[in-house]
Motif scaffolding. Structure first.
Motif, PDB file in Angstrom:
ATOM      1  N   ALA A 112      38.367  32.801  44.974  1.00  0.00           N
ATOM      2  CA  ALA A 112      36.948  33.031  44.699  1.00  0.00           C
ATOM      3  C   ALA A 112      36.576  32.482  43.333  1.00  0.00           C
ATOM      4  CB  ALA A 112      36.666  34.528  44.749  1.00  0.00           C
ATOM      5  N   SER A 113      35.267  32.325  43.121  1.00  0.00           N
ATOM      6  CA  SER A 113      34.788  31.965  41.789  1.00  0.00           C
ATOM      7  C   SER A 113      33.430  32.619  41.624  1.00  0.00           C
ATOM      8  CB  SER A 113      34.644  30.453  41.657  1.00  0.00           C
ATOM      9  OG  SER A 113      33.613  30.005  42.502  1.00  0.00           O
ATOM     10  N   GLY A 114      33.002  32.766  40.391  1.00  0.00           N
ATOM     11  CA  GLY A 114      31.677  33.308  40.177  1.00  0.00           C
ATOM     12  C   GLY A 114      30.655  32.203  40.388  1.00  0.00           C
ATOM     13  N   LYS A 115      30.930  31.083  39.738  1.00  0.00           N
ATOM     14  CA  LYS A 115      29.988  29.965  39.724  1.00  0.00           C
ATOM     15  C   LYS A 115      30.532  28.813  40.576  1.00  0.00           C
ATOM     16  CE  LYS A 115      28.731  27.288  35.921  1.00  0.00           C
ATOM     17  NZ  LYS A 115      27.781  26.342  36.451  1.00  0.00           N
ATOM     18  N   GLY A 116      29.637  28.006  41.133  1.00  0.00           N
ATOM     19  CA  GLY A 116      30.064  26.824  41.887  1.00  0.00           C
ATOM     20  C   GLY A 116      30.540  25.732  40.927  1.00  0.00           C
ATOM     21  N   GLY A 117      31.387  24.860  41.437  1.00  0.00           N
ATOM     22  CA  GLY A 117      31.779  23.679  40.675  1.00  0.00           C
ATOM     23  C   GLY A 117      32.853  23.876  39.617  1.00  0.00           C
ATOM     24  N   VAL A 118      33.470  25.065  39.601  1.00  0.00           N
ATOM     25  CA  VAL A 118      34.487  25.315  38.573  1.00  0.00           C
ATOM     26  C   VAL A 118      35.883  24.856  39.026  1.00  0.00           C
ATOM     27  CG1 VAL A 118      33.273  27.260  37.496  1.00  0.00           C
ATOM     28  CG2 VAL A 118      34.879  27.682  39.374  1.00  0.00           C
ATOM     29  N   ASP A 176      29.205  35.120  35.554  1.00  0.00           N
ATOM     30  CA  ASP A 176      29.178  35.193  37.025  1.00  0.00           C
ATOM     31  C   ASP A 176      30.462  35.807  37.573  1.00  0.00           C
ATOM     32  OD1 ASP A 176      26.696  34.118  37.054  1.00  0.00           O
ATOM     33  OD2 ASP A 176      27.284  32.118  37.744  1.00  0.00           O
ATOM     34  N   VAL A 177      31.595  35.484  36.931  1.00  0.00           N
ATOM     35  CA  VAL A 177      32.872  36.074  37.377  1.00  0.00           C
ATOM     36  C   VAL A 177      32.811  37.592  37.205  1.00  0.00           C
ATOM     37  CG1 VAL A 177      35.347  36.279  36.857  1.00  0.00           C
ATOM     38  CG2 VAL A 177      34.276  34.046  36.857  1.00  0.00           C
ATOM     39  N   ASN A 178      32.197  38.016  36.137  1.00  0.00           N
ATOM     40  CA  ASN A 178      32.059  39.436  35.869  1.00  0.00           C
ATOM     41  C   ASN A 178      31.409  40.147  37.062  1.00  0.00           C
ATOM     42  OD1 ASN A 178      32.293  41.676  34.369  1.00  0.00           O
ATOM     43  ND2 ASN A 178      30.587  41.247  32.980  1.00  0.00           N
ATOM     44  N   ARG A 179      30.356  39.513  37.600  1.00  0.00           N
ATOM     45  CA  ARG A 179      29.667  40.067  38.769  1.00  0.00           C
ATOM     46  C   ARG A 179      30.613  40.112  39.976  1.00  0.00           C
ATOM     47  NH1 ARG A 179      24.755  38.426  36.716  1.00  0.00           N
ATOM     48  NH2 ARG A 179      25.221  36.216  36.917  1.00  0.00           N
ATOM     49  N   SER A 180      31.383  39.017  40.155  1.00  0.00           N
ATOM     50  CA  SER A 180      32.311  38.978  41.297  1.00  0.00           C
ATOM     51  C   SER A 180      33.349  40.087  41.181  1.00  0.00           C
ATOM     52  CB  SER A 180      33.057  37.647  41.358  1.00  0.00           C
ATOM     53  OG  SER A 180      32.157  36.605  41.554  1.00  0.00           O
ATOM     54  N   VAL A 181      33.891  40.253  39.972  1.00  0.00           N
ATOM     55  CA  VAL A 181      34.915  41.293  39.778  1.00  0.00           C
ATOM     56  C   VAL A 181      34.313  42.650  40.139  1.00  0.00           C
ATOM     57  CG1 VAL A 181      36.323  42.491  38.042  1.00  0.00           C
ATOM     58  CG2 VAL A 181      36.188  39.999  38.034  1.00  0.00           C
ATOM     59  N   MET A 192      32.019  43.221  42.260  1.00  0.00           N
ATOM     60  CA  MET A 192      31.907  43.332  43.721  1.00  0.00           C
ATOM     61  C   MET A 192      33.263  43.675  44.357  1.00  0.00           C
ATOM     62  SD  MET A 192      30.697  40.477  46.494  1.00  0.00           S
ATOM     63  CE  MET A 192      32.051  39.368  46.152  1.00  0.00           C
ATOM     64  N   PHE A 193      34.325  42.977  43.915  1.00  0.00           N
ATOM     65  CA  PHE A 193      35.642  43.237  44.514  1.00  0.00           C
ATOM     66  C   PHE A 193      36.124  44.655  44.210  1.00  0.00           C
ATOM     67  CE2 PHE A 193      36.141  38.477  43.750  1.00  0.00           C
ATOM     68  CZ  PHE A 193      35.706  38.178  45.025  1.00  0.00           C
ATOM     69  N   ARG A 194      35.577  45.224  43.120  1.00  0.00           N
ATOM     70  CA  ARG A 194      36.038  46.555  42.737  1.00  0.00           C
ATOM     71  C   ARG A 194      35.135  47.681  43.251  1.00  0.00           C
ATOM     72  NH1 ARG A 194      38.323  45.225  36.632  1.00  0.00           N
ATOM     73  NH2 ARG A 194      40.358  44.445  37.343  1.00  0.00           N
ATOM     74  N   ILE A 195      34.074  47.314  43.981  1.00  0.00           N
ATOM     75  CA  ILE A 195      33.243  48.376  44.580  1.00  0.00           C
ATOM     76  C   ILE A 195      34.157  49.188  45.496  1.00  0.00           C
ATOM     77  CG2 ILE A 195      31.381  48.860  46.245  1.00  0.00           C
ATOM     78  CD1 ILE A 195      30.011  46.318  45.342  1.00  0.00           C
ATOM     79  N   GLN A 196      34.047  50.491  45.397  1.00  0.00           N
ATOM     80  CA  GLN A 196      35.007  51.330  46.111  1.00  0.00           C
ATOM     81  C   GLN A 196      35.038  51.072  47.624  1.00  0.00           C
ATOM     82  OE1 GLN A 196      34.522  55.440  45.332  1.00  0.00           O
ATOM     83  NE2 GLN A 196      36.698  55.733  44.941  1.00  0.00           N
ATOM     84  N   SER A 197      33.850  50.867  48.210  1.00  0.00           N
ATOM     85  CA  SER A 197      33.799  50.742  49.667  1.00  0.00           C
ATOM     86  C   SER A 197      34.453  49.464  50.176  1.00  0.00           C
ATOM     87  CB  SER A 197      32.354  50.811  50.138  1.00  0.00           C
ATOM     88  OG  SER A 197      31.621  49.794  49.508  1.00  0.00           O
ATOM     89  N   ILE A 198      34.547  48.433  49.321  1.00  0.00           N
ATOM     90  CA  ILE A 198      35.188  47.202  49.831  1.00  0.00           C
ATOM     91  C   ILE A 198      36.374  46.796  48.957  1.00  0.00           C
ATOM     92  CG2 ILE A 198      33.171  46.172  50.940  1.00  0.00           C
ATOM     93  CD1 ILE A 198      33.039  44.335  48.414  1.00  0.00           C
ATOM     94  N   TYR A 199      36.907  47.723  48.217  1.00  0.00           N
ATOM     95  CA  TYR A 199      37.911  47.407  47.196  1.00  0.00           C
ATOM     96  C   TYR A 199      38.978  46.404  47.690  1.00  0.00           C
ATOM     97  CZ  TYR A 199      41.598  47.742  43.844  1.00  0.00           C
ATOM     98  OH  TYR A 199      42.542  47.410  42.925  1.00  0.00           O
ATOM     99  N   VAL A 200      39.092  45.311  46.987  1.00  0.00           N
ATOM    100  CA  VAL A 200      40.142  44.323  47.284  1.00  0.00           C
ATOM    101  C   VAL A 200      40.881  44.068  45.974  1.00  0.00           C
ATOM    102  CG1 VAL A 200      40.631  42.083  48.316  1.00  0.00           C
ATOM    103  CG2 VAL A 200      38.438  43.141  48.724  1.00  0.00           C
ATOM    104  N   PRO A 201      42.213  44.106  45.986  1.00  0.00           N
ATOM    105  CA  PRO A 201      42.924  43.851  44.738  1.00  0.00           C
ATOM    106  C   PRO A 201      42.686  42.431  44.228  1.00  0.00           C
ATOM    107  CG  PRO A 201      44.467  44.189  46.561  1.00  0.00           C
ATOM    108  CD  PRO A 201      43.104  44.410  47.100  1.00  0.00           C
ATOM    109  N   ILE A 202      42.531  42.313  42.930  1.00  0.00           N
ATOM    110  CA  ILE A 202      42.428  40.969  42.343  1.00  0.00           C
ATOM    111  C   ILE A 202      43.818  40.616  41.822  1.00  0.00           C
ATOM    112  CG2 ILE A 202      41.304  39.558  40.587  1.00  0.00           C
ATOM    113  CD1 ILE A 202      38.931  41.530  40.735  1.00  0.00           C
ATOM    114  N   LEU A 203      44.382  39.538  42.367  1.00  0.00           N
ATOM    115  CA  LEU A 203      45.759  39.175  41.991  1.00  0.00           C
ATOM    116  C   LEU A 203      45.798  38.552  40.605  1.00  0.00           C
ATOM    117  CD1 LEU A 203      46.832  37.635  45.417  1.00  0.00           C
ATOM    118  CD2 LEU A 203      47.326  39.930  44.561  1.00  0.00           C
TER     119      LEU A 203
END
Ligand SMILES: Nc1ncnc2c1ncn2[C@@H]1O[C@H](COP(=O)(O)OP(=O)(O)OP(=O)(O)O)[C@@H](O)[C@H]1O
Length: 341
Positions: free
Chosen positions: A95-101, A243-248, A250-261
């Protein structure tokens, strides 16, 4: 007679696309037992709880409407197709926060590094906004002939040892993909469950950039399966990190929690050929500092190199051509594997 009536009742249960559950192949078996019991077996690719409950209600209602004896007991068993497909051991989403990275570049080179390390690897390009995986693997439009088996299963295309399926295979070059969310989710679900992946050690998923509806439904979908976690790609630029901050988040919202490797810093510096000095084009240590602040594992950094861009445009993963970059990617890939264990 009773069987026919039950079947008729099931044909009245309509799902998406105006198809009924018999037509759609969801009904696998109808058993009429001696003790006045009917058993109906269904198989779905995404048996989320609310869908299951709704189906059971609808089926019961439809059977009742057929005026079939009240004394009959109905038992409905719904199985997940995912349980039937055990071939994929680990799913990792990039994943990425912003496109083109450089998310797709990284996904590509991690996939090929895993092949180099002796694993069976698949790559699912879910980036509907810019499906660049076909270009990065030199898969030409005319060579895309996704043979579908009679049962609707898709065959992925293999390039550099990676089995690939891309949303780009379904649009002509230069044509924008303007599907709405539910359509995208449906296609991605098909990529996941109805693709002939065979046995895979790793399935890498190239997510679209940012946060949105598609991410939420994708993550919910994949977390039903073997999603081991997310690898984030960013540059050290402030906008990218915000933008990554926003993504993190989202991944850490309890209802959809996904570990960030962990997080990878791409295009971290430009190396002067003459002086061998490093120039931090997007800022120094931005991703490293961010990873500390957010308690994320720093997986490694990749410099900004003209050859990376050039090989990427040629459709040749850089890890096959450049020893130094290969070593960087192999180390990053080993770090990812360590984080899974
Ligand atoms: N380390 C690097 N050095 C030089 N060029 C790079 C590097 N990483 C990526 N690029 C180039 O940057 C461009 C964007 O990369 P890529 O398509 O991987 O980004 P992306 O984050 O997946 O973009 P999008 O989200 O829009 O699909 C490509 O031309 C790629 O070749």
């Amino acid at each position: 007679m009773l069987y026919k009536e039950i079947e008729k009742a099931l044909k009245n249960v309509i799902i998406i696309d105006n198809k009924n559950i018999v037509e759609s192949g969801w009904v696998k078996k109808i058993d009429l037992l001696k003790n006045n019991e009917i058993r109906i077996y269904l198989s779905l690719s995404n048996p989320a709880m609310h869908i299951k409950n709704k189906l059971i209600k609808e089926i019961n209602r439809s059977i009742k409407n057929q005026n079939i004896l009240d004394t009959i007991r109905i038992k409905i068993e719904i199985k997940s197709e995912t349980e039937i497909k055990p071939g994929i051991k680990n799913i990792i989403a990039v994943a990425s926060g912003k496109g083109g990275v450089g998310k797709s570049t990284v996904a590509t080179n991690i996939a090929v590094s895993l092949v180099k390390m002796g694993f069976y690897v698949g790559l699912l390009d879910a980036d509907i906004y810019g499906p660049s995986i076909p270009l990065m693997f030199n898969i030409k439009e005319e060579s895309v002939n996704l043979q579908q088996h009679k049962n609707g299963i898709l065959n992925p295309i293999t390039s550099y040892g990676v089995k690939i399926i891309s949303i780009g295979f379904f649009s002509k070059y230069g044509q924008a993909i303007v599907w709405r969310g539910p359509m995208v989710t449906k296609v991605l679900r098909q990529f996941m469950y109805e693709t002939n992946w065979g046995e895979l050690d790793f399935l890498i998923v190239d997510l679209p950039p940012g946060t949105g509806d598609i991410h939420l439904s994708l993550l919910q979908e994949f977390s039903l399966f073997k999603l081991k976690g997310i690898v984030i790609v960013s540059t050290s630029q402030k906008i990218a990190l915000s933008d990554v901050n926003r993504s993190v988040g989202m991944f850490r919202i309890q209802s959809i929690y996904v570990p960030i490797l962990g997080i990878i810093e791409n295009m971290s510096y430009v190396l002067s050929k003459k002086t061998k000095e490093k120039y931090y084009f997007f800022g120094k240590n931005g991703v490293k500092d961010f990873s500390k602040e957010m308690n994320l594992f720093f997986l490694g950094e990749i410099p900004m190199l003209q050859t990376i861009r050039e090989y990427s445009d040629l459709g040749i993963p850089i890890v096959l051509e450049n020893k130094e970059i290969r070593n960087l990617f192999i180390n990053i890939t080993k770090n990812i594997i360590k984080q899974i264990k």
